[in-house]
Design an enzyme around this catalytic site. Sequence first.
Site, PDB file in Angstrom:
ATOM      1  N   CYS A 172      83.291 112.641 154.002  1.00 42.08           N
ATOM      2  CA  CYS A 172      82.314 111.938 153.161  1.00 42.08           C
ATOM      3  C   CYS A 172      80.931 112.579 153.306  1.00 42.08           C
ATOM      4  CB  CYS A 172      82.269 110.465 153.565  1.00 42.08           C
ATOM      5  SG  CYS A 172      81.114 109.498 152.582  1.00 42.08           S
ATOM      6  N   CYS A 174      77.953 110.171 153.304  1.00 39.61           N
ATOM      7  CA  CYS A 174      77.820 109.447 154.567  1.00 39.61           C
ATOM      8  C   CYS A 174      77.265 110.345 155.675  1.00 39.61           C
ATOM      9  CB  CYS A 174      79.182 108.932 155.020  1.00 39.61           C
ATOM     10  SG  CYS A 174      80.255 108.375 153.715  1.00 39.61           S
ATOM     11  N   ASP A 175      77.762 111.550 155.765  1.00 38.18           N
ATOM     12  CA  ASP A 175      77.501 112.369 156.951  1.00 38.18           C
ATOM     13  C   ASP A 175      76.617 113.588 156.693  1.00 38.18           C
ATOM     14  OD1 ASP A 175      79.089 110.626 158.401  1.00 38.18           O
ATOM     15  OD2 ASP A 175      80.916 111.777 158.048  1.00 38.18           O
TER      16      ASP A 175
HETATM   17  C1  LIG Z   1      84.953 109.401 158.133  1.00 45.19           C
HETATM   18  C2  LIG Z   1      84.379 108.483 157.068  1.00 45.19           C
HETATM   19  C3  LIG Z   1      83.032 108.214 157.076  1.00 45.19           C
HETATM   20  C4  LIG Z   1      82.503 107.343 156.116  1.00 45.19           C
HETATM   21  N1  LIG Z   1      81.163 107.071 156.173  1.00 45.19           N
HETATM   22  C5  LIG Z   1      80.628 106.231 155.254  1.00 45.19           C
HETATM   23  C6  LIG Z   1      79.223 105.921 155.275  1.00 45.19           C
HETATM   24  O1  LIG Z   1      78.456 106.422 156.113  1.00 45.19           O
HETATM   25  N2  LIG Z   1      78.758 105.079 154.323  1.00 45.19           N
HETATM   26  C7  LIG Z   1      79.545 104.526 153.356  1.00 45.19           C
HETATM   27  O2  LIG Z   1      79.058 103.731 152.556  1.00 45.19           O
HETATM   28  N3  LIG Z   1      80.875 104.799 153.310  1.00 45.19           N
HETATM   29  C8  LIG Z   1      81.423 105.631 154.229  1.00 45.19           C
HETATM   30  N4  LIG Z   1      82.755 105.942 154.170  1.00 45.19           N
HETATM   31  C9  LIG Z   1      83.575 105.292 153.139  1.00 45.19           C
HETATM   32  C10 LIG Z   1      83.838 103.836 153.547  1.00 45.19           C
HETATM   33  O3  LIG Z   1      84.322 103.792 154.863  1.00 45.19           O
HETATM   34  C11 LIG Z   1      84.813 103.190 152.593  1.00 45.19           C
HETATM   35  O4  LIG Z   1      84.322 103.277 151.281  1.00 45.19           O
HETATM   36  C12 LIG Z   1      85.025 101.711 152.906  1.00 45.19           C
HETATM   37  O5  LIG Z   1      85.405 101.541 154.246  1.00 45.19           O
HETATM   38  C13 LIG Z   1      86.090 101.136 151.991  1.00 45.19           C
HETATM   39  O6  LIG Z   1      86.323  99.819 152.398  1.00 45.19           O
HETATM   40  P1  LIG Z   1      87.670  99.066 152.042  1.00 45.19           P
HETATM   41  O7  LIG Z   1      87.601  97.791 152.790  1.00 45.19           O
HETATM   42  O8  LIG Z   1      87.892  99.034 150.600  1.00 45.19           O
HETATM   43  O9  LIG Z   1      88.851  99.983 152.621  1.00 45.19           O
HETATM   44  P2  LIG Z   1      89.141 100.526 154.075  1.00 45.19           P
HETATM   45  O10 LIG Z   1      87.913 100.817 154.841  1.00 45.19           O
HETATM   46  O11 LIG Z   1      90.123 101.638 153.852  1.00 45.19           O
HETATM   47  O12 LIG Z   1      89.837  99.291 154.809  1.00 45.19           O
HETATM   48  C14 LIG Z   1      91.115  98.880 154.476  1.00 45.19           C
HETATM   49  C15 LIG Z   1      91.539  97.828 155.479  1.00 45.19           C
HETATM   50  O13 LIG Z   1      92.825  97.350 155.103  1.00 45.19           O
HETATM   51  C16 LIG Z   1      93.653  97.353 156.238  1.00 45.19           C
HETATM   52  N5  LIG Z   1      95.021  97.579 155.802  1.00 45.19           N
HETATM   53  C17 LIG Z   1      95.533  98.652 155.114  1.00 45.19           C
HETATM   54  N6  LIG Z   1      96.846  98.486 154.921  1.00 45.19           N
HETATM   55  C18 LIG Z   1      97.166  97.290 155.503  1.00 45.19           C
HETATM   56  C19 LIG Z   1      98.377  96.570 155.651  1.00 45.19           C
HETATM   57  N7  LIG Z   1      99.532  97.028 155.170  1.00 45.19           N
HETATM   58  N8  LIG Z   1      98.342  95.395 156.304  1.00 45.19           N
HETATM   59  C20 LIG Z   1      97.178  94.894 156.795  1.00 45.19           C
HETATM   60  N9  LIG Z   1      95.997  95.540 156.686  1.00 45.19           N
HETATM   61  C21 LIG Z   1      96.003  96.719 156.054  1.00 45.19           C
HETATM   62  C22 LIG Z   1      93.145  98.506 157.100  1.00 45.19           C
HETATM   63  O14 LIG Z   1      93.553  98.318 158.454  1.00 45.19           O
HETATM   64  C23 LIG Z   1      91.654  98.361 156.906  1.00 45.19           C
HETATM   65  O15 LIG Z   1      91.127  97.401 157.784  1.00 45.19           O
HETATM   66  C24 LIG Z   1      83.319 106.785 155.120  1.00 45.19           C
HETATM   67  C25 LIG Z   1      84.686 107.074 155.104  1.00 45.19           C
HETATM   68  C26 LIG Z   1      85.219 107.907 156.064  1.00 45.19           C
HETATM   69  C27 LIG Z   1      86.713 108.189 156.055  1.00 45.19           C
END
Ligand SMILES: Cc1cc2nc3c(=O)[nH]c(=O)nc-3n(C[C@H](O)[C@H](O)[C@H](O)COP(=O)(O)OP(=O)(O)OC[C@H]3O[C@@H](n4cnc5c(N)ncnc54)[C@H](O)[C@@H]3O)c2cc1C
Length: 278
Positions: free
Chosen positions: A102, A105-106
């Site tokens: 990302c 982000c970084d």
């Molecule tokens: C390395 C990295 C750095 C990042 N840095 C930033 C940043 O600095 N700023 C920023 O805004 N964004 C950043 N992002 C992007 C950001 O993390 C994501 O956009 C955000 O976390 C998405 O949120 P979400 O809840 O939709 O999905 P996710 O964060 O993917 O969370 C999904 C959740 O669902 C759960 N889950 C999945 N499948 C199942 C299942 N079958 N049963 C139960 N639970 C399940 C997972 O355990 C997780 O808790 C970064 C991403 C990465 C990979």
Amino acid sequence: MTGIELGGQAALTHTIENYPGFPDGVGGAELGELFQKQAERFGAKVEFETANSVDLSVRPFKVNGDSGEYLADTLIVGTGARPNHLEIPGEYELTGKGVSYCATCDGWFFKDKKVVVVGGGDSALEEGLFLTRFATSVTIIHRRDSLRAGKVLQHRAFSNPKVDFIWNSLVTEVIGTDKVTAVKITNLDSGLESEVPTDGVFIFIGHTPNTQMFKGQLDMDDLGYITANHLMETNVPGVFVAGEVADSHFRQVVTSAGMGAAAAIQATHFLEKETVNA
Ligand SMILES: Cc1cc2nc3c(=O)[nH]c(=O)nc-3n(C[C@H](O)[C@H](O)[C@H](O)COP(=O)(O)OP(=O)(O)OC[C@H]3O[C@@H](n4cnc5c(N)ncnc54)[C@H](O)[C@@H]3O)c2cc1C
């Protein structure tokens, strides 16, 4: 139900610099804990459990977890997505220590440093161009001899003096102990191996939404992201979505959290309407 770890993808990163309300940044894992604490204050119950299958054909909906079945009058799907990995030595070990998925982000951490970007699509170029704001040089390493990215992006990348390209090459290893120092590449024409010194490796080779268990029940686009209207409603009344599971575009904590708030409001309205009509 949050899977076996809290915090999702955000917990993979050391500091989140772009979430509102934290002018000095906030730890990725810490932000997850704060979300949990705040939700629990309002009565939410967090289960560290993985859902393996769902039955959305009748209400209450059924969610089968490792330790049993959960019944739900409404469901918000927020299973997110995962960035595709190269699956090469050093990649996992050095994630957060120079390996990133990302740039928004970084990128800031690579001010006045050299970075490489792996990929050749729109994301690779868009994020690579974004990185030129911070890095002294951005080397895009692509396994083909031409880019899949749109022509406008290509033109911007080719005319940016900070961007250069290494073509027809596979990245086979990320090198470094506490931090990235180089990547090893193999030229696919000559078979020759070489090392490219770098401070950072940004990998943009696509994302995979975590939607396998919803296939055949919830409508999805060609890439497997769940489709929803602006009210976060899916094709199944009572099932809502939030975050990256339904968003291949913005992919940020703040946009995902916003969708989560919208989905929660709609889920509440859905239940309230039923109570009124009962
Ligand atoms: C390395 C990295 C750095 C990042 N840095 C930033 C940043 O600095 N700023 C920023 O805004 N964004 C950043 N992002 C992007 C950001 O993390 C994501 O956009 C955000 O976390 C998405 O949120 P979400 O809840 O939709 O999905 P996710 O964060 O993917 O969370 C999904 C959740 O669902 C759960 N889950 C999945 N499948 C199942 C299942 N079958 N049963 C139960 N639970 C399940 C997972 O355990 C997780 O808790 C970064 C991403 C990465 C990979």
